[in-house]
Design an enzyme around this catalytic site. Structure first.
Site, short mmCIF file in Angstrom:
data_model
loop_
_atom_site.label_atom_id
_atom_site.label_comp_id
_atom_site.label_asym_id
_atom_site.label_seq_id
_atom_site.Cartn_x
_atom_site.Cartn_y
_atom_site.Cartn_z
N GLU A 94 0.82 -1.21 0.00
CA GLU A 94 0.00 0.00 0.00
C GLU A 94 0.85 1.25 0.00
OE1 GLU A 94 -3.03 0.27 3.02
OE2 GLU A 94 -4.40 -0.99 1.89
N HIS A 110 8.61 -26.58 -1.55
CA HIS A 110 8.04 -27.71 -2.27
C HIS A 110 6.89 -27.28 -3.18
CE1 HIS A 110 10.35 -30.73 0.08
NE2 HIS A 110 10.46 -29.67 0.86
N LYS A 160 -14.17 -0.15 -3.97
CA LYS A 160 -15.27 0.22 -3.08
C LYS A 160 -16.35 0.96 -3.86
CE LYS A 160 -12.33 0.84 0.97
NZ LYS A 160 -11.78 1.79 1.90
#
Ligand code: PA5
Length: 449
Positions: free
Chosen positions: A291, A312, A426
């Site tokens: 951010e 792995h 948003k």
């Protein structure tokens, strides 16, 4: 002072000392700017001197509120998203017994901490509600803006469940709210309902808020010593003050190296741990750097892996994939527990060559072997060593990463303290949900479907 260390030996194949030193004056200036507020985002620099300015009164108030929740509740739900939950979870996971929460109520040392408001999954919320049905639970509701949808939605459901279970009066004693001093729906809700509240300072952004009540209250509820945690952060705050010389300013050195590597095309940084307890510390770090730096079409992509588990799965890519990656390893010098590998008469698994060794020695050799293999494969390697996994060194690490992030953002010439891009989803979500006030956005987005 015993302290976290930064080992940069394994970047020497990729960067010369000169490459690093030529940035030292600039990094020192960036560090100073964080203290004198002379650059972008200077209204969000409260975190810079936060550790040393936390008063005894504030610590005691947090510990008292934590004691109330610890006495009344066998489980506490921490409601929050992003910076309003990752720091608490990072510290709680790092410093708690991994299996305490699975013990019977009588054997458990601390209340179980569960999380909500960091997703909008109906299944998750339903299953959480089922888990809490027969539990004495409480809620810490955290939102700086007080208007974020994910935690607001989860809190509405949890508040309803708690009040129906224990009544409004008892529920009030088991709910704490952490939010802005005066703004936002959570502040008015908490005032109306009479909850215990804590304030998130105006000048501390979400992802820098772990050492405010946002992180400290849940951490204290989990039975972790917040004084030692803050004390560790104070040590690095003092060591990296405005007059710190570059040679001893570990966050500045880390910031310079990652930015020099970025200029060389190393666009991805993986934060590596060798202890599953550190998984959420890496999640917190990802948010802090993602951010802060991912702006103006640039910035290192912060990723994280848990080794040896992910060797792995991701090991192949890291060893031989596109050479755009570097790694920062968090290493713990001495584990808190001791497990020795026993002798086996028949040695059917062929492991007697490890007999008598500590499990940690095997882990350390995996770590060292991997670091060397990655450097040989073209992956520069930075190493951060914590003497032990405890409150003091986790506190140091938190401040180290925060300081480095601020310096790094200024080296990139961006504002590391805003996050304008987070608003885009948003706006679309509210438009699609036909939230009042979003009529025009609703019309536009529906025309695109
Ligand atoms: O770092 C940030 O500012 C964000 O990640 C916020 O913490 C997150 O969006 C939650 O916001 P709020 O605390 O206002 O609910």
């Amino acid at each position: 002072m015993d302290s976290i260390q930064l080992n940069i030996k394994q970047v020497s194949d990729f960067l010369s000392e000169e490459d690093i030193l030529k940035q030292s004056a600039q990094a020192t200036a960036c560090n100073q700017a964080l203290h004198d507020g002379s650059r972008a985002g200077n209204d969000f620099l409260g975190w810079v001197t936060l550790p040393s300015s936390i008063t005894e009164e504030v610590l005691r108030e947090i510990e008292d509120a934590a004691a109330v929740l610890r006495t009344r509740c066998e489980a506490v739900v921490v409601v929050g998203i992003g910076g309003s939950y990752l720091g608490a979870r990072a510290v709680i996971d790092a410093l708690s017994d991994s299996f305490d929460w699975l013990q019977d109520k009588e054997a458990r040392k601390n209340p179980v901490i569960v999380y909500a408001g960091n997703n909008i999954s109906e299944d998750y919320l339903h299953e959480l509600s089922g888990y809490l049905r027969n539990k004495e639970f409480g809620i810490i509701n955290i939102s700086k803006s007080g208007t974020t949808t994910e935690p607001a939605l989860a809190f509405r459901l949890l508040k309803d469940q708690l009040e129906n279970k224990v009544g409004k009066e008892e529920a009030r004693k088991r709910i704490a709210a952490i939010t802005d001093a005066s703004r936002g729906a959570l502040r008015s809700l908490a005032t109306t309902e009479g909850y215990k509240t804590f304030v998130i300072p105006d000048n501390v952004g979400g992802r820098y808020s772990v050492l405010t009540p946002v992180g400290l209250l849940p951490i204290a509820v989990a039975g972790i010593n917040i004084r030692k945690l803050v004390g560790g952060a104070v040590e690095i705050e003092k060591a990296t003050g405005p007059s710190a010389s570059f040679d001893y300013n570990l966050p500045a050195i880390y910031a310079v190296i990652r930015n020099e590597l970025y200029k060389q095309g190393k666009k991805i940084e993986i934060l590596v741990n060798y202890h599953p307890k550190l998984h959420f510390l890496a999640e917190w770090w990802k948010q802090l750097y993602g951010e802060s730096e991912g702006k103006e079409n640039g910035g290192i992509f912060p990723a994280a892996v848990d080794f040896t588990t992910d060797l792995h799965s991701m090991g192949q890519w890291i060893q031989e994939g596109e050479r755009t990656i570097f790694e920062t390893v968090i290493s713990i010098r001495e584990p808190n527990r001791k497990v020795e590998i026993p002798h086996d008469d028949r040695d059917l698994d062929g492991l007697n060559f490890l007999e008598g060794k500590r499990v940690d020695e095997v882990n350390k050799m995996a770590e060292l072997g991997t670091r060397i293999a990655h450097v040989d494969g073209g992956v520069p390697n930075l190493l951060i060593v914590l003497p032990k996994l405890n409150e003091q060194f986790v506190g140091q690490l938190i401040y180290f990463f925060e300081k480095a992030c601020g310096i790094s953002g200024y080296l990139l010439d961006i504002n590391p303290f805003d996050q304008p891009g987070v608003e885009a989803y948003k706006k679309n979500m509210f438009a699609l949900l036909e939230k009042p006030g979003y009529e025009e956005a609703t019309r536009v987005i529906k025309s695109r479907l």
